[in-house]
Design a protein around this motif. Sequence first.
Motif, PDB file in Angstrom:
ATOM      1  N   PHE A 198      42.180  38.474  43.358  1.00 37.93           N
ATOM      2  CA  PHE A 198      41.604  39.137  42.196  1.00 37.93           C
ATOM      3  C   PHE A 198      40.237  38.537  41.917  1.00 37.93           C
ATOM      4  CE2 PHE A 198      41.000  39.291  37.490  1.00 37.93           C
ATOM      5  CZ  PHE A 198      40.784  40.664  37.390  1.00 37.93           C
ATOM      6  N   LEU A 199      39.212  39.378  41.998  1.00 40.66           N
ATOM      7  CA  LEU A 199      37.838  38.947  41.784  1.00 40.66           C
ATOM      8  C   LEU A 199      37.479  39.220  40.326  1.00 40.66           C
ATOM      9  CD1 LEU A 199      36.420  40.481  45.070  1.00 40.66           C
ATOM     10  CD2 LEU A 199      37.089  38.097  44.666  1.00 40.66           C
ATOM     11  N   GLY A 200      37.513  38.176  39.513  1.00 42.62           N
ATOM     12  CA  GLY A 200      37.266  38.342  38.087  1.00 42.62           C
ATOM     13  C   GLY A 200      36.717  37.078  37.469  1.00 42.62           C
ATOM     14  N   ALA A 201      35.940  37.221  36.419  1.00 42.33           N
ATOM     15  CA  ALA A 201      35.330  36.094  35.708  1.00 42.33           C
ATOM     16  C   ALA A 201      34.451  35.262  36.630  1.00 42.33           C
ATOM     17  CB  ALA A 201      36.401  35.224  35.047  1.00 42.33           C
ATOM     18  N   GLY A 202      33.908  35.885  37.663  1.00 41.95           N
ATOM     19  CA  GLY A 202      32.973  35.215  38.548  1.00 41.95           C
ATOM     20  C   GLY A 202      33.596  34.356  39.621  1.00 41.95           C
ATOM     21  N   VAL A 203      34.938  34.365  39.729  1.00 43.50           N
ATOM     22  CA  VAL A 203      35.615  33.539  40.720  1.00 43.50           C
ATOM     23  C   VAL A 203      36.691  34.354  41.423  1.00 43.50           C
ATOM     24  CG1 VAL A 203      35.153  31.427  39.433  1.00 43.50           C
ATOM     25  CG2 VAL A 203      37.297  32.645  39.047  1.00 43.50           C
ATOM     26  N   ALA A 204      37.256  33.758  42.469  1.00 40.77           N
ATOM     27  CA  ALA A 204      38.270  34.424  43.276  1.00 40.77           C
ATOM     28  C   ALA A 204      39.639  33.855  42.939  1.00 40.77           C
ATOM     29  CB  ALA A 204      37.970  34.221  44.761  1.00 40.77           C
ATOM     30  N   GLY A 205      40.505  34.673  42.325  1.00 42.42           N
ATOM     31  CA  GLY A 205      41.843  34.239  41.950  1.00 42.42           C
ATOM     32  C   GLY A 205      42.870  34.671  42.970  1.00 42.42           C
ATOM     33  N   ILE A 206      43.768  33.778  43.338  1.00 42.56           N
ATOM     34  CA  ILE A 206      44.841  34.063  44.291  1.00 42.56           C
ATOM     35  C   ILE A 206      46.147  34.234  43.523  1.00 42.56           C
ATOM     36  CG2 ILE A 206      46.100  33.260  46.318  1.00 42.56           C
ATOM     37  CD1 ILE A 206      43.170  33.863  46.879  1.00 42.56           C
ATOM     38  N   TYR A 207      46.841  35.346  43.774  1.00 43.41           N
ATOM     39  CA  TYR A 207      48.080  35.661  43.067  1.00 43.41           C
ATOM     40  C   TYR A 207      49.127  36.210  44.041  1.00 43.41           C
ATOM     41  CZ  TYR A 207      45.185  35.235  38.893  1.00 43.41           C
ATOM     42  OH  TYR A 207      44.350  34.752  37.923  1.00 43.41           O
ATOM     43  N   PHE A 208      50.383  36.175  43.604  1.00 41.60           N
ATOM     44  CA  PHE A 208      51.507  36.776  44.332  1.00 41.60           C
ATOM     45  C   PHE A 208      51.600  36.275  45.772  1.00 41.60           C
ATOM     46  CE2 PHE A 208      50.444  40.039  41.060  1.00 41.60           C
ATOM     47  CZ  PHE A 208      51.580  39.866  40.289  1.00 41.60           C
ATOM     48  N   VAL A 209      51.413  34.953  45.941  1.00 39.42           N
ATOM     49  CA  VAL A 209      51.649  34.356  47.258  1.00 39.42           C
ATOM     50  C   VAL A 209      53.155  34.171  47.417  1.00 39.42           C
ATOM     51  CG1 VAL A 209      51.217  32.383  48.764  1.00 39.42           C
ATOM     52  CG2 VAL A 209      49.414  33.197  47.213  1.00 39.42           C
TER      53      VAL A 209
END
Length: 282
Positions: A198-209
């Motif tokens: 998820f590309l949000g708030a200027g950074v790359a978030g990793i989810y649902f691993v």
Amino acid sequence: MNQRLQDLSEPSIMNAIEANVREFLLTLGRLGGGEERDEPAIQWIIGGAPISYHNCVVRATLTAETVDEAILASVQCFQAHKVPGSWHVGPSMRPAHLGERLVAHGFTPGGSELGMAVDLQTIPEQVSIPTGFVIERVHDEQELWVWKQTLGMGFGEGEIEANWVGEMYQKAGLSDQEAWHHYLGRWNSEPVATASLFLGAGVAGIYFVWTLPPARRQGIGAAITLAALQDARRLGYRLGILGSSSMGYAVYQRLGFREYCRIEMYEWPSSATNFVGTQWDQ
């Protein structure tokens, strides 16, 4: 797309972790049709999801005089929508005794996520993977269905969560221009792992691993996480963030992640027996 974060000081990274998680939850909740409250002292999205994690208070800068009123207002909103709910209490949330007040009002501590981050310029180029393992980007509804079925085989709330999340991702779209990118890992042609970027708030978030139990301890979770991080780096992002469980902590450390904060979750149960806001229970 948001301006990419370049300041990697510890306070900036902590803020970025909270901001990405907040934007992730708000965006999914809006897709589900949740009711949003956005005021200087509090922000939530409630009523759009079947599980407590996604009916949530995501920001609070309250005082000792206003905290109880805000907690009661959130409970009234959970009850009005007949959904379970939660508060995601990060390090920036106030007052300092917020968790104690939530418990006093009947919330249950739901554990914590370790807020971790990594400079994408330092991630490895590859990790060891078993023979026959490949990672695919999800580009169409059929691939998303397989991704959803794989996630539903044990992640979080199981099929209920996976079906809802899959429906939200279908609504959001699967093009390269969207804020979400999804990854499916196959081992000898069988789907065994998932991840989302998820590309949000200027950074790359990793989810649902998620890796199916028979495929664990093979480097698969690290590999699919790394694939998402490398895509984010190619898109010009500098910082990767995620919320880790204790089980995944060592895996993420090997990729270069460091722990910067904790986000505590407090849950409110619901007396509702089903959820009619989306198609998950049809």
